[in-house]
Design a protein around this motif. Structure first.
Motif, PDB file in Angstrom:
ATOM      1  N   ILE A  19       0.842  -1.211   0.000  1.00 22.24           N
ATOM      2  CA  ILE A  19       0.000   0.000   0.000  1.00 22.24           C
ATOM      3  C   ILE A  19       0.869   1.251   0.000  1.00 22.24           C
ATOM      4  O   ILE A  19       0.643   2.182  -0.772  1.00 22.24           O
ATOM      5  CB  ILE A  19      -0.927   0.011   1.230  1.00 22.24           C
ATOM      6  CG1 ILE A  19      -1.999  -1.069   1.081  1.00 22.24           C
ATOM      7  CG2 ILE A  19      -1.574   1.363   1.409  1.00 22.24           C
ATOM      8  CD1 ILE A  19      -2.797  -1.280   2.335  1.00 22.24           C
ATOM      9  N   ALA A  22       2.450   1.563  -3.356  1.00 22.50           N
ATOM     10  CA  ALA A  22       1.469   1.952  -4.378  1.00 22.50           C
ATOM     11  C   ALA A  22       1.124   3.431  -4.256  1.00 22.50           C
ATOM     12  O   ALA A  22       1.037   4.139  -5.265  1.00 22.50           O
ATOM     13  CB  ALA A  22       0.208   1.097  -4.246  1.00 22.50           C
ATOM     14  N   THR A  23       0.929   3.902  -3.009  1.00 19.33           N
ATOM     15  CA  THR A  23       0.623   5.320  -2.819  1.00 19.33           C
ATOM     16  C   THR A  23       1.771   6.176  -3.331  1.00 19.33           C
ATOM     17  O   THR A  23       1.556   7.201  -3.994  1.00 19.33           O
ATOM     18  CB  THR A  23       0.395   5.644  -1.326  1.00 19.33           C
ATOM     19  OG1 THR A  23      -0.421   4.623  -0.763  1.00 19.33           O
ATOM     20  CG2 THR A  23      -0.268   6.969  -1.160  1.00 19.33           C
ATOM     21  N   LEU A  26       1.785   6.085  -7.065  1.00 18.47           N
ATOM     22  CA  LEU A  26       0.635   6.845  -7.537  1.00 18.47           C
ATOM     23  C   LEU A  26       0.987   8.316  -7.700  1.00 18.47           C
ATOM     24  O   LEU A  26       0.617   8.961  -8.672  1.00 18.47           O
ATOM     25  CB  LEU A  26      -0.466   6.711  -6.476  1.00 18.47           C
ATOM     26  CG  LEU A  26      -1.892   6.676  -6.919  1.00 18.47           C
ATOM     27  CD1 LEU A  26      -2.144   5.404  -7.693  1.00 18.47           C
ATOM     28  CD2 LEU A  26      -2.792   6.713  -5.699  1.00 18.47           C
ATOM     29  N   MET A  27       1.706   8.829  -6.703  1.00 19.31           N
ATOM     30  CA  MET A  27       1.944  10.268  -6.681  1.00 19.31           C
ATOM     31  C   MET A  27       3.242  10.661  -7.370  1.00 19.31           C
ATOM     32  O   MET A  27       3.425  11.792  -7.756  1.00 19.31           O
ATOM     33  CB  MET A  27       2.002  10.752  -5.219  1.00 19.31           C
ATOM     34  CG  MET A  27       0.733  10.511  -4.452  1.00 19.31           C
ATOM     35  SD  MET A  27      -0.628  11.495  -5.094  1.00 19.31           S
ATOM     36  CE  MET A  27      -2.022  10.600  -4.460  1.00 19.31           C
ATOM     37  N   THR A  30       3.630   8.525 -11.764  1.00 21.75           N
ATOM     38  CA  THR A  30       2.612   8.647 -12.805  1.00 21.75           C
ATOM     39  C   THR A  30       2.943   9.817 -13.718  1.00 21.75           C
ATOM     40  O   THR A  30       3.621  10.761 -13.311  1.00 21.75           O
ATOM     41  CB  THR A  30       1.226   8.878 -12.180  1.00 21.75           C
ATOM     42  OG1 THR A  30       1.394   9.715 -11.052  1.00 21.75           O
ATOM     43  CG2 THR A  30       0.590   7.579 -11.798  1.00 21.75           C
ATOM     44  N   PRO A  31       2.459   9.751 -14.964  1.00 17.46           N
ATOM     45  CA  PRO A  31       2.679  10.888 -15.852  1.00 17.46           C
ATOM     46  C   PRO A  31       2.037  12.132 -15.279  1.00 17.46           C
ATOM     47  O   PRO A  31       1.065  12.055 -14.531  1.00 17.46           O
ATOM     48  CB  PRO A  31       1.979  10.462 -17.143  1.00 17.46           C
ATOM     49  CG  PRO A  31       0.998   9.418 -16.733  1.00 17.46           C
ATOM     50  CD  PRO A  31       1.644   8.709 -15.601  1.00 17.46           C
ATOM     51  N   THR A  37       0.564  20.749 -11.933  1.00 17.61           N
ATOM     52  CA  THR A  37      -0.826  20.699 -11.485  1.00 17.61           C
ATOM     53  C   THR A  37      -1.065  21.774 -10.440  1.00 17.61           C
ATOM     54  O   THR A  37      -2.089  22.455 -10.443  1.00 17.61           O
ATOM     55  CB  THR A  37      -1.135  19.328 -10.863  1.00 17.61           C
ATOM     56  OG1 THR A  37      -0.504  18.326 -11.654  1.00 17.61           O
ATOM     57  CG2 THR A  37      -2.616  19.073 -10.803  1.00 17.61           C
ATOM     58  N   ILE A 271      -8.124  17.522  -3.608  1.00 16.07           N
ATOM     59  CA  ILE A 271      -8.207  17.419  -5.062  1.00 16.07           C
ATOM     60  C   ILE A 271      -8.561  18.765  -5.684  1.00 16.07           C
ATOM     61  O   ILE A 271      -7.942  19.204  -6.649  1.00 16.07           O
ATOM     62  CB  ILE A 271      -9.237  16.332  -5.447  1.00 16.07           C
ATOM     63  CG1 ILE A 271      -8.622  14.947  -5.180  1.00 16.07           C
ATOM     64  CG2 ILE A 271      -9.668  16.460  -6.897  1.00 16.07           C
ATOM     65  CD1 ILE A 271      -9.547  13.791  -5.388  1.00 16.07           C
ATOM     66  N   ARG A 274      -5.754  21.184  -5.464  1.00 13.12           N
ATOM     67  CA  ARG A 274      -4.515  20.623  -6.026  1.00 13.12           C
ATOM     68  C   ARG A 274      -3.454  20.502  -4.943  1.00 13.12           C
ATOM     69  O   ARG A 274      -2.282  20.815  -5.144  1.00 13.12           O
ATOM     70  CB  ARG A 274      -4.005  21.501  -7.164  1.00 13.12           C
ATOM     71  CG  ARG A 274      -5.078  21.683  -8.183  1.00 13.12           C
ATOM     72  CD  ARG A 274      -4.613  22.510  -9.322  1.00 13.12           C
ATOM     73  NE  ARG A 274      -5.502  22.300 -10.461  1.00 13.12           N
ATOM     74  CZ  ARG A 274      -5.269  22.734 -11.663  1.00 13.12           C
ATOM     75  NH1 ARG A 274      -4.148  23.366 -11.915  1.00 13.12           N
ATOM     76  NH2 ARG A 274      -6.102  22.506 -12.627  1.00 13.12           N
ATOM     77  N   PHE A 276      -1.341  18.349  -3.204  1.00 10.80           N
ATOM     78  CA  PHE A 276      -0.792  17.025  -3.429  1.00 10.80           C
ATOM     79  C   PHE A 276      -0.584  16.190  -2.159  1.00 10.80           C
ATOM     80  O   PHE A 276      -1.034  15.050  -2.077  1.00 10.80           O
ATOM     81  CB  PHE A 276       0.525  17.165  -4.178  1.00 10.80           C
ATOM     82  CG  PHE A 276       0.600  16.236  -5.315  1.00 10.80           C
ATOM     83  CD1 PHE A 276       1.357  15.095  -5.237  1.00 10.80           C
ATOM     84  CD2 PHE A 276      -0.137  16.487  -6.462  1.00 10.80           C
ATOM     85  CE1 PHE A 276       1.400  14.222  -6.282  1.00 10.80           C
ATOM     86  CE2 PHE A 276      -0.095  15.622  -7.504  1.00 10.80           C
ATOM     87  CZ  PHE A 276       0.680  14.477  -7.420  1.00 10.80           C
ATOM     88  N   VAL A 279      -3.864  14.776  -0.793  1.00  8.59           N
ATOM     89  CA  VAL A 279      -4.412  13.646  -1.533  1.00  8.59           C
ATOM     90  C   VAL A 279      -3.644  12.374  -1.173  1.00  8.59           C
ATOM     91  O   VAL A 279      -4.229  11.318  -0.918  1.00  8.59           O
ATOM     92  CB  VAL A 279      -4.344  13.895  -3.055  1.00  8.59           C
ATOM     93  CG1 VAL A 279      -4.846  12.689  -3.815  1.00  8.59           C
ATOM     94  CG2 VAL A 279      -5.150  15.126  -3.424  1.00  8.59           C
ATOM     95  N   THR A 283      -5.447   9.316   0.846  1.00  4.53           N
ATOM     96  CA  THR A 283      -5.552   8.033   0.150  1.00  4.53           C
ATOM     97  C   THR A 283      -4.914   6.929   0.985  1.00  4.53           C
ATOM     98  O   THR A 283      -5.481   5.847   1.168  1.00  4.53           O
ATOM     99  CB  THR A 283      -4.853   8.105  -1.218  1.00  4.53           C
ATOM    100  OG1 THR A 283      -5.287   9.265  -1.901  1.00  4.53           O
ATOM    101  CG2 THR A 283      -5.151   6.889  -2.054  1.00  4.53           C
TER     102      THR A 283
END
Lengths: 311, 278
Positions: A19, A22-23, A26-27, A30-31, A37, A271, A274, A276, A279, A283
């Motif tokens: 987990i 993955a978190t 995820l942040m 990722t592209p 953002t 979100i 924005r 970051f 989020v 999550t």
């Protein structure tokens, strides 16, 4: 029991690490650039570089990963860009309403579902069974925010029993303002619970010990109360445990519909702003919560049903 | 169970299956032939005729910007139904292949993939999809990727479980002794026997997808306006609930419910058919 606990917790460790990883991925992998953002449409290169440095994004990804894990162990999840406060403090503030909402939601879910499950199990394939299953399909198709909106319309605006939204000031007001949202979540849970509970009640009614109890002359009502209800509740615990993901997702949506300042609104505000780190932290918290509930469910189940310990 | 009740039961559930297919086909036809079923553009505003209930011209009325509700329902169905169905395909294919491989070979690959699956399901579906759409940015492709990254797990788990059962059957053993390659055994002998369960699940998965897509646009994520979509119709209509304009919220919600109902009926009917067959 201790052996069971040790084994169960050992199984948990790789998942928790998964987990966290993955978190992180995820942040970070990722592209899309979080700085872009965050800064919006026309950022200067200098501003982007400054943000990258501030968030440690200019380091190699492996270092970032270890920084992230190190931070987790010391309780450092970074700071919110918007609230100017550490994520840990914010989570401590936002978690209680969500936990309460999930707890009350599942309570209402069981209150609605258990009688329906027993009733439809006893009257299997009869009219009421088909009616309830039709009703379940309808509820299953309703978006949960729509149920919430209708709840507000009828029980806060038309008949002003409950507040339209918000969380109130005192503890009592907190509790009161969570009732309508919890009923909404509980209602959403009904189709999921009734389906599996009904099956387990039917199974226990078909079992040899119920046949034995009947042959001893036990009346229907006693059989239903003693065996159907009891076994239904035990499997209810594990069914409820499996649905914790739905509960968490439901409270994410419902908190936003009812403006409850919990983890769901927190994630959503992250979100929209924005933000970051918010989020990321929210999550991660949601996922950890789910894993923890899975663990608690297994332990509770093992305590109630000794057979489960040896599986 | 006697044969008679069994037949009766099959009949009832078949009725459900046919009803589901009828509902779904109707909804699909309405979405596909939207342009023939209305003369209004779903995004054309007509502020002079805003917030009118059913009239001769607009038989389901207009929204706060004077857009024709009936048109928006039809074209919104096009958006949501297409997205929800298309978003099932990738997870279905990927999950089924992964599940079959894991179940057939077992071993470390199975252990690893199933641990990854554990991690994915630890994230609540809505939380993960909403976060992913945030990271990937608004838009249809983000919805696809987000749902695909999450949903393959269910298919992989279902197909893996079924494969484990099939693998121990004699005809697989016979094929193995006969020297048929593993790839051929999986595609020719395992998959045809396990795929039905995945198809049944796909029906409820589309319902799930409609739910999450509608929820995303309810929060202003995912589908970008002015593309008509049921979720945004509900969220926009909600502001006018207190003013008594219920139809703005209720009509798109009914559309969602009817579509989901059709899909659920098909799923239940198929599942029942399968159980009787076994």
């Amino acid at each position: 029991m201790i052996r069971f606990l040790v084994k169960r917790i050992a199984l948990l460790i790789p998942v928790v690490f998964g987990i966290i990883t993955a978190t992180f991925l995820l942040m970070h992998a990722t592209p899309g650039d979080p700085a872009l953002t965050y800064l919006g449409n026309h950022p200067t290169p200098a501003a982007i570089a400054a943000l990258h440095h501030q968030w440690g994004l200019d380091k190699p990804i492996i270092n970032q990963y270890f920084d992230f894990i190190g931070g987790l162990f010391t309780g450092d999840l970074g700071s919110s860009l918007f609230y100017n406060e550490t994520i840990l403090k914010l989570i401590a503030l936002k978690l209680p309403p969500t936990l309460m909402l999930m707890l009350m939601g599942s309570l209402f879910g069981v209150i609605f579902a258990l009688p329906l499950a027993i009733w439809t199990a006893i009257r299997k394939d009869k009219f009421i069974d088909h009616l309830v299953s039709l009703m379940n399909a309808v509820i299953l198709g309703m978006p949960i925010f729509f149920i919430g909106a209708m709840g507000i319309l009828f029980f806060a605006l038309k008949i002003p029993i409950f507040p339209v939204g918000g969380y109130g000031e005192s503890n009592l007001q907190h509790l009161w303002s969570l009732v309508l949202p919890s009923i909404t979540i509980g209602l959403g849970l009904v189709p999921l619970l009734v389906r599996s509970l009904r099956t387990s009640v039917i199974e226990s009614l078909d079992s040899e010990y119920v046949a034995f109890a009947r042959s001893k002359g036990l009346k229907n009502r006693a059989v239903w109360l003693k065996y159907a209800l009891r076994n239904g509740s035990i499997s209810g615990i594990s069914i409820l445990g499996i649905q914790v993901g739905y509960l968490a997702g439901g409270s994410l949506v419902i908190e936003n519909v009812f403006a409850i300042p919990g983890m769901g609104s927190f994630l959503m505000s992250g979100i929209l702003n924005r933000d970051f780190p918010v989020v990321q932290g929210a999550t991660l918290t949601f996922a950890m919560l789910v894993v923890l509930v899975y663990l608690m469910t297994d332990v509770a189940y093992a305590l109630l049903d000794p057979r489960a310990r040896f599986k | 169970m006697s044969t008679m009740t069994r037949i009766k039961k099959l009949h009832i559930n078949n009725f459900r299956l046919y009803l589901g297919i009828f509902i779904l086909l109707t909804v699909i036809a309405m979405a596909v032939f939207a342009s023939h079923l209305t003369k209004f553009d779903p995004i054309e505003q007509d502020l002079m005729n805003a917030l009118q209930g059913g009239t001769d011209k607009h038989f389901l009325g207009t929204d706060n910007l004077g857009r024709d509700i009936w048109s928006r329902l039809l074209y919104g169905g096009r958006t949501d139904l297409f997205l929800a169905t298309a978003a099932v395909l990738a997870p279905f294919i990927i999950g089924t292949i992964i599940g079959a491989i894991c179940g057939y070979f077992s071993g470390w690959i199975d252990t690893f993939v199933m641990r990854v699956a554990d991690v994915v399901v630890a994230f609540p579906f809505y939380v993960l999809v909403i976060s992913l759409v945030f990271i990937l940015g608004n838009g249809v492709s983000s919805i696809f990727i987000a749902i695909s990254l999450v949903s393959w797990v269910a298919y992989a788990r279902i197909v893996r479980g079924e494969t484990l059962i099939v693998r121990s059957k004699e005809f697989i053993e016979a094929a193995q002794t006969g020297g048929i390659s593993n790839r051929k055994i999986i595609t020719r002998h395992v998959l045809p026997n396990v795929i039905t369960q995945a198809v049944v699940y796909a029906m409820s998965d589309i319902v799930l997808n409609i739910g999450v897509i509608v929820t995303l646009s309810y929060f202003g994520l995912g589908i970008v306006p002015p593309t008509p979509d049921w979720g945004r119709m509900i969220s926009e209509g909600q502001q006018f609930l207190a003013g008594g304009y219920y139809y703005l919220t209720v009509l798109p919600a009914i559309a969602v419910i009817i579509t989901s109902l059709g899909l659920s009926f098909i799923g239940d009917g198929l599942a029942q058919l399968l159980r009787v067959k076994r």
